[in-house]
Write a protein that holds these residues in place. Structure first.
Motif, PDB file in Angstrom:
ATOM      1  N   UNK A  23       0.832  -1.202   0.000  1.00 48.35           N
ATOM      2  CA  UNK A  23       0.000   0.000   0.000  1.00 48.35           C
ATOM      3  C   UNK A  23       0.867   1.252   0.000  1.00 48.35           C
ATOM      4  N   UNK A  24       1.895   1.293   0.829  1.00 44.07           N
ATOM      5  CA  UNK A  24       2.791   2.444   0.860  1.00 44.07           C
ATOM      6  C   UNK A  24       3.549   2.588  -0.449  1.00 44.07           C
ATOM      7  N   UNK A  25       3.903   1.465  -1.050  1.00 49.92           N
ATOM      8  CA  UNK A  25       4.581   1.486  -2.352  1.00 49.92           C
ATOM      9  C   UNK A  25       3.735   2.245  -3.374  1.00 49.92           C
ATOM     10  N   UNK A  26       2.438   1.973  -3.423  1.00 49.24           N
ATOM     11  CA  UNK A  26       1.554   2.625  -4.391  1.00 49.24           C
ATOM     12  C   UNK A  26       1.200   4.050  -3.987  1.00 49.24           C
ATOM     13  N   UNK A  27       1.187   4.342  -2.696  1.00 51.60           N
ATOM     14  CA  UNK A  27       0.830   5.689  -2.243  1.00 51.60           C
ATOM     15  C   UNK A  27       1.898   6.711  -2.606  1.00 51.60           C
ATOM     16  N   UNK A  28       3.112   6.282  -2.740  1.00 50.29           N
ATOM     17  CA  UNK A  28       4.217   7.219  -3.020  1.00 50.29           C
ATOM     18  C   UNK A  28       4.774   7.044  -4.430  1.00 50.29           C
ATOM     19  N   UNK A  29       3.926   6.558  -5.329  1.00 55.78           N
ATOM     20  CA  UNK A  29       4.436   6.116  -6.627  1.00 55.78           C
ATOM     21  C   UNK A  29       4.518   7.261  -7.642  1.00 55.78           C
ATOM     22  N   UNK A  30       5.705   7.485  -8.250  1.00 57.22           N
ATOM     23  CA  UNK A  30       5.825   8.470  -9.326  1.00 57.22           C
ATOM     24  C   UNK A  30       5.438   7.861 -10.670  1.00 57.22           C
ATOM     25  N   UNK A  31       5.098   8.700 -11.646  1.00 57.67           N
ATOM     26  CA  UNK A  31       4.746   8.176 -12.975  1.00 57.67           C
ATOM     27  C   UNK A  31       5.576   8.794 -14.091  1.00 57.67           C
ATOM     28  N   UNK A  32       6.499   9.667 -13.756  1.00 58.29           N
ATOM     29  CA  UNK A  32       7.445  10.207 -14.737  1.00 58.29           C
ATOM     30  C   UNK A  32       8.844   9.954 -14.191  1.00 58.29           C
ATOM     31  N   UNK A  33       9.747   9.543 -15.062  1.00 61.50           N
ATOM     32  CA  UNK A  33      11.018   8.989 -14.599  1.00 61.50           C
ATOM     33  C   UNK A  33      12.206   9.805 -15.085  1.00 61.50           C
ATOM     34  N   UNK A  34      13.267   9.796 -14.268  1.00 59.11           N
ATOM     35  CA  UNK A  34      14.519  10.447 -14.657  1.00 59.11           C
ATOM     36  C   UNK A  34      15.403   9.522 -15.490  1.00 59.11           C
ATOM     37  N   UNK A  35      15.246   8.217 -15.277  1.00 58.70           N
ATOM     38  CA  UNK A  35      16.047   7.264 -16.046  1.00 58.70           C
ATOM     39  C   UNK A  35      15.388   5.891 -15.980  1.00 58.70           C
ATOM     40  N   UNK A  36      15.740   5.058 -16.949  1.00 57.37           N
ATOM     41  CA  UNK A  36      15.208   3.696 -17.041  1.00 57.37           C
ATOM     42  C   UNK A  36      16.322   2.747 -17.440  1.00 57.37           C
ATOM     43  N   UNK A  37      16.386   1.599 -16.787  1.00 56.32           N
ATOM     44  CA  UNK A  37      17.367   0.569 -17.117  1.00 56.32           C
ATOM     45  C   UNK A  37      16.691  -0.800 -17.197  1.00 56.32           C
ATOM     46  N   UNK A  38      16.951  -1.522 -18.283  1.00 55.02           N
ATOM     47  CA  UNK A  38      16.568  -2.931 -18.347  1.00 55.02           C
ATOM     48  C   UNK A  38      17.687  -3.739 -17.721  1.00 55.02           C
ATOM     49  N   UNK A  39      17.363  -4.498 -16.693  1.00 56.31           N
ATOM     50  CA  UNK A  39      18.361  -5.306 -16.004  1.00 56.31           C
ATOM     51  C   UNK A  39      18.468  -6.682 -16.636  1.00 56.31           C
ATOM     52  N   UNK A  40      17.314  -7.256 -16.977  1.00 53.91           N
ATOM     53  CA  UNK A  40      17.312  -8.585 -17.584  1.00 53.91           C
ATOM     54  C   UNK A  40      15.965  -8.775 -18.270  1.00 53.91           C
ATOM     55  N   UNK A  41      15.935  -9.676 -19.245  1.00 49.43           N
ATOM     56  CA  UNK A  41      14.650  -9.958 -19.860  1.00 49.43           C
ATOM     57  C   UNK A  41      14.758 -10.713 -21.169  1.00 49.43           C
ATOM     58  N   UNK A  42      13.621 -11.249 -21.566  1.00 45.90           N
ATOM     59  CA  UNK A  42      13.443 -11.875 -22.871  1.00 45.90           C
ATOM     60  C   UNK A  42      11.944 -11.834 -23.163  1.00 45.90           C
ATOM     61  N   UNK A  43      11.561 -11.426 -24.388  1.00 44.94           N
ATOM     62  CA  UNK A  43      10.133 -11.253 -24.685  1.00 44.94           C
ATOM     63  C   UNK A  43       9.317 -12.511 -24.404  1.00 44.94           C
ATOM     64  N   UNK A  44       8.249 -12.329 -23.617  1.00 41.13           N
ATOM     65  CA  UNK A  44       7.338 -13.421 -23.320  1.00 41.13           C
ATOM     66  C   UNK A  44       7.773 -14.342 -22.206  1.00 41.13           C
ATOM     67  N   UNK A  45       8.973 -14.121 -21.663  1.00 42.11           N
ATOM     68  CA  UNK A  45       9.498 -15.005 -20.620  1.00 42.11           C
ATOM     69  C   UNK A  45       9.752 -14.294 -19.301  1.00 42.11           C
ATOM     70  N   UNK A  46      10.407 -13.145 -19.357  1.00 36.31           N
ATOM     71  CA  UNK A  46      10.764 -12.455 -18.115  1.00 36.31           C
ATOM     72  C   UNK A  46      11.170 -11.024 -18.422  1.00 36.31           C
ATOM     73  N   UNK A  47      11.078 -10.176 -17.396  1.00 32.83           N
ATOM     74  CA  UNK A  47      11.605  -8.823 -17.490  1.00 32.83           C
ATOM     75  C   UNK A  47      11.942  -8.357 -16.088  1.00 32.83           C
ATOM     76  N   UNK A  48      13.107  -7.713 -15.954  1.00 23.54           N
ATOM     77  CA  UNK A  48      13.499  -7.054 -14.711  1.00 23.54           C
ATOM     78  C   UNK A  48      13.897  -5.631 -15.083  1.00 23.54           C
ATOM     79  N   UNK A  49      13.232  -4.653 -14.488  1.00 23.00           N
ATOM     80  CA  UNK A  49      13.361  -3.260 -14.880  1.00 23.00           C
ATOM     81  C   UNK A  49      13.668  -2.391 -13.669  1.00 23.00           C
ATOM     82  N   UNK A  50      14.444  -1.333 -13.884  1.00 18.97           N
ATOM     83  CA  UNK A  50      14.694  -0.334 -12.840  1.00 18.97           C
ATOM     84  C   UNK A  50      14.396   1.050 -13.404  1.00 18.97           C
TER      85      UNK A  50
END
Length: 638
Positions: free
Chosen positions: A533-560
């Protein structure tokens, strides 16, 4: 065998004397474009694209056709006239919403000049960026009368057997991106919507094709491989009953939209800004009033809830409780009853410090939902927007657009321009994919153009496909712009979801949208345990930066994603079996950090929470349930 060898040698010699190639290389020398033209005669023009991986150039786009056609002139057989000197491209700009606030790109541009058999001029402008390719057609000569551009010859060759993720074309871009190696879609109509992702065979190189920089002088386009499965031709939209124009009508000089090809690792694709890089710069002088944010949304749980004043009040109260700045009042607000009307709802929202947004039917497609026909002309928009300012409405959601024809592109842009005059933010639904307008008109906060969570209302198919779909979208649709999926639902709508609570929470980070519409009913959020609940209460929707940490389409994604000094991380398991995801923290600066991690609990409807101390050189593994996920917040330790 000797005869075959002689034929090949003769063919090579013939091509050597009849064809010539011009090269353009990106500043970092990773990307090379090769333009292939005939010597001293009019003939077909092709291009190839290469990407350097480990000091070796790999062909990532095989020989592909170029050309464009006017109603009265064809520019498919072209005689090469000359080329310009290389122009260095360096663009540095800021975005109000999106995956990155500060955007910067470097490229090299070269203009190639041609003439057709009637000596009419055409220029093809190529840019080799450090992370992709862009090109456009230009008719340089002025014309007093309009010209009609009826089709493109442009074709992208994707070799047979190549893994690709492309959605079958549909005017609202609400289809899945199934993995395929055949070039045959489920609708068997050979039409495909942008963006188109594929992986280069036998190499860790990815390619994403789309288009950007659309103005009032353009239609949008799609891809068609009806002639040959491996050849995807840029194709203009079909005519509509009430708009019979084929292609584009405009005066010259005229430039086409930019055709974009993002190239590199999967992280290069996911983090790419190529769509906005080639689009026109911000046209709004004052943008201080534009504020991205989280939104409480009534439609998902109560399809007709916006005509019930008491339900609307519940969602305003939800926004207050969750610290979300906006509430969206959806269709049928014009017949709101049960204790109040729209003006009453707006007044109540203002008293609680919440900014209301309201829904409109564009008046061009499905005309039954109301209100309809309030935005179709400049005069109507002026009257409506003046009223919205008076009663305290802060933005509009416009739905059900008729297609990708030129009149629709003009309509989108007219809405954005006029809304900006009245300080109204905009969300397009039932709409075309983002094509760079978020840079040009930054009051555009988000666009649907996705098979999103509202489909739990309509059909049962998302129940089984959601996990795979959700782990494909970060590499396809969401790359080209903000995506209004309306995520993070813990209860069920008309059809159930079988993703875990951890998966649903993670969608808030994995999916980028300037307006993030949290779609569930109030009780679902009120009943959350403390940390989610606290995670969603303080949630931003515009970002200063984005990084893909790991992933493959349809299998997994890890994002920062980063906001000021705080990193938000999330991971999704796209499989129907348990999966362990790895988080590498090498994107952090030096220092000691605290990670509050929220993962799948003992079952799909519970969470587990733990706090870890991490550094830049650390890695952790997170065990996810089938269709599971996790989310977390990283802060510098004090």
């Amino acid at each position: 065998m000797k005869a075959t060898r002689n034929i090949l040698i003769c063919s090579f010699i013939l091509n050597f004397f009849l064809l010539k190639a011009q090269d353009l290389v990106s500043p970092n020398e990773k990307i090379k474009i090769e333009l292939i033209t005939a010597k001293d005669r009019a003939d077909k023009v092709y291009f190839k694209v290469f990407y350097k991986n480990k000091e070796t150039y790999h062909e990532v786009l095989p020989q592909s056709r170029l050309g464009i056609v006017q109603k009265k002139e064809r520019f498919d057989d072209l005689a090469f006239v000359g080329e310009s000197k290389i122009v260095e491209i360096h663009d540095d700009y800021q975005m109000i919403c999106g995956k990155r606030k500060h955007c910067e790109n470097f490229g090299n541009e070269k203009k190639f000049s041609f003439k057709n058999k009637n000596n009419q001029k055409l220029e093809i402008v190529f840019r080799a960026y450090n992370n992709g390719v862009a090109f456009q057609y230009v008719f340089p000569n002025s014309s007093e009368k309009n010209i009609n551009i009826t089709q493109e010859i442009t074709t992208y060759v994707i070799p047979d057997g190549t893994s690709r993720w492309i959605q079958p074309f549909e005017v609202s871009y609400e289809k899945f991106y199934p993995q395929s190696q055949t070039g045959v879609n489920e609708d068997k109509n050979n039409n495909w919507g942008f963006p188109a992702l594929y992986k280069v065979n036998e190499a860790p190189i990815w390619v994403l094709i789309s288009e950007a920089g659309i103005t009032e002088n353009h239609c949008a386009s799609m891809l068609s491989n009806s002639a040959k499965q491996s050849e995807y031709k840029v194709t203009y939209p079909a005519v509509r009953d009430n708009f019979q124009q084929i292609g584009v009508v405009a005066k010259a000089p005229w430039s086409s939209p930019w055709h974009t090809i993002a190239i590199g690792s999967l992280s290069d694709i996911t983090e790419s800004n190529l769509t906005t890089d080639v689009s026109q710069a911000n046209q709004l002088k004052d943008t201080n009033w534009i504020k991205p944010g989280a939104v409480s949304w009534i439609y998902w749980a109560y399809n007709h809830g916006s005509k019930d004043y008491q339900k609307v009040v519940e969602y305003i109260d939800l926004a207050v409780e969750m610290n979300w700045p906006y509430v969206l009042i959806d269709w049928e607000w014009d017949v709101m009853a049960n204790g109040g009307n729209l003006e009453d709802a707006a007044k109540y929202a203002k008293s609680k410090g919440i900014k209301p947004l309201i829904w409109y039917n564009s008046g061009t497609s499905w005309l039954e939902p109301t209100p309809v026909d309030r935005l179709l002309t400049e005069e109507k928009r002026k009257e409506e927007f003046t009223w919205l300012n008076k009663i305290g409405i802060h933005g509009i959601k416009v739905d059900f657009f008729a297609g990708d024809q030129q009149d629709m592109m003009q309509y989108y842009i007219d809405i954005l321009k006029d809304a900006a005059k009245y300080h109204l933010i905009v969300n397009f639904h039932g709409a075309t994919i983002p094509r760079g307008w978020a840079r040009t008109y930054p009051n555009l906060m988000t666009t649907e153009a996705v098979y999103g969570a509202e489909w739990y209302n309509n059909k049962p198919i998302l129940t089984d496909k959601a996990a795979v779909h959700n782990t494909t979208l970060p590499f396809t649709r969401n790359v080209v712009g903000s995506m209004d999926y309306t995520p993070v639902t813990f209860s069920d709508s008309q059809h159930p979801h079988i993703t875990t609570y951890g998966h649903e929470l993670a969608l808030s980070v994995v999916f980028e949208s300037g307006l993030q519409h949290f779609a569930d009913r109030p009780s679902a959020y009120y009943n959350l345990t403390k940390q989610p609940k606290e995670f969603l209460k303080n949630f931003p929707t515009a970002w200063d930066d984005t990084k893909l940490i790991d992933g493959y389409p349809g299998e997994k994604v890890v994002m920062a994603r980063k906001k000021k000094d705080v990193w938000y991380i999330a991971g999704l398991n796209g499989k129907d079996i348990a999966q362990t995801l790895t988080v590498d923290f090498n994107f952090l600066d030096n220092g000691i950090y605290t990670l509050e991690l929220i993962t799948d609990g003992k079952d799909d409807k519970s969470f587990a929470v733990k706090t870890l101390e991490i550094k830049k050189d650390h890695k952790i593994t997170v065990d996810c349930l089938p269709r599971g996920g996790f989310a977390g917040v990283i802060k510098l330790a004090k």
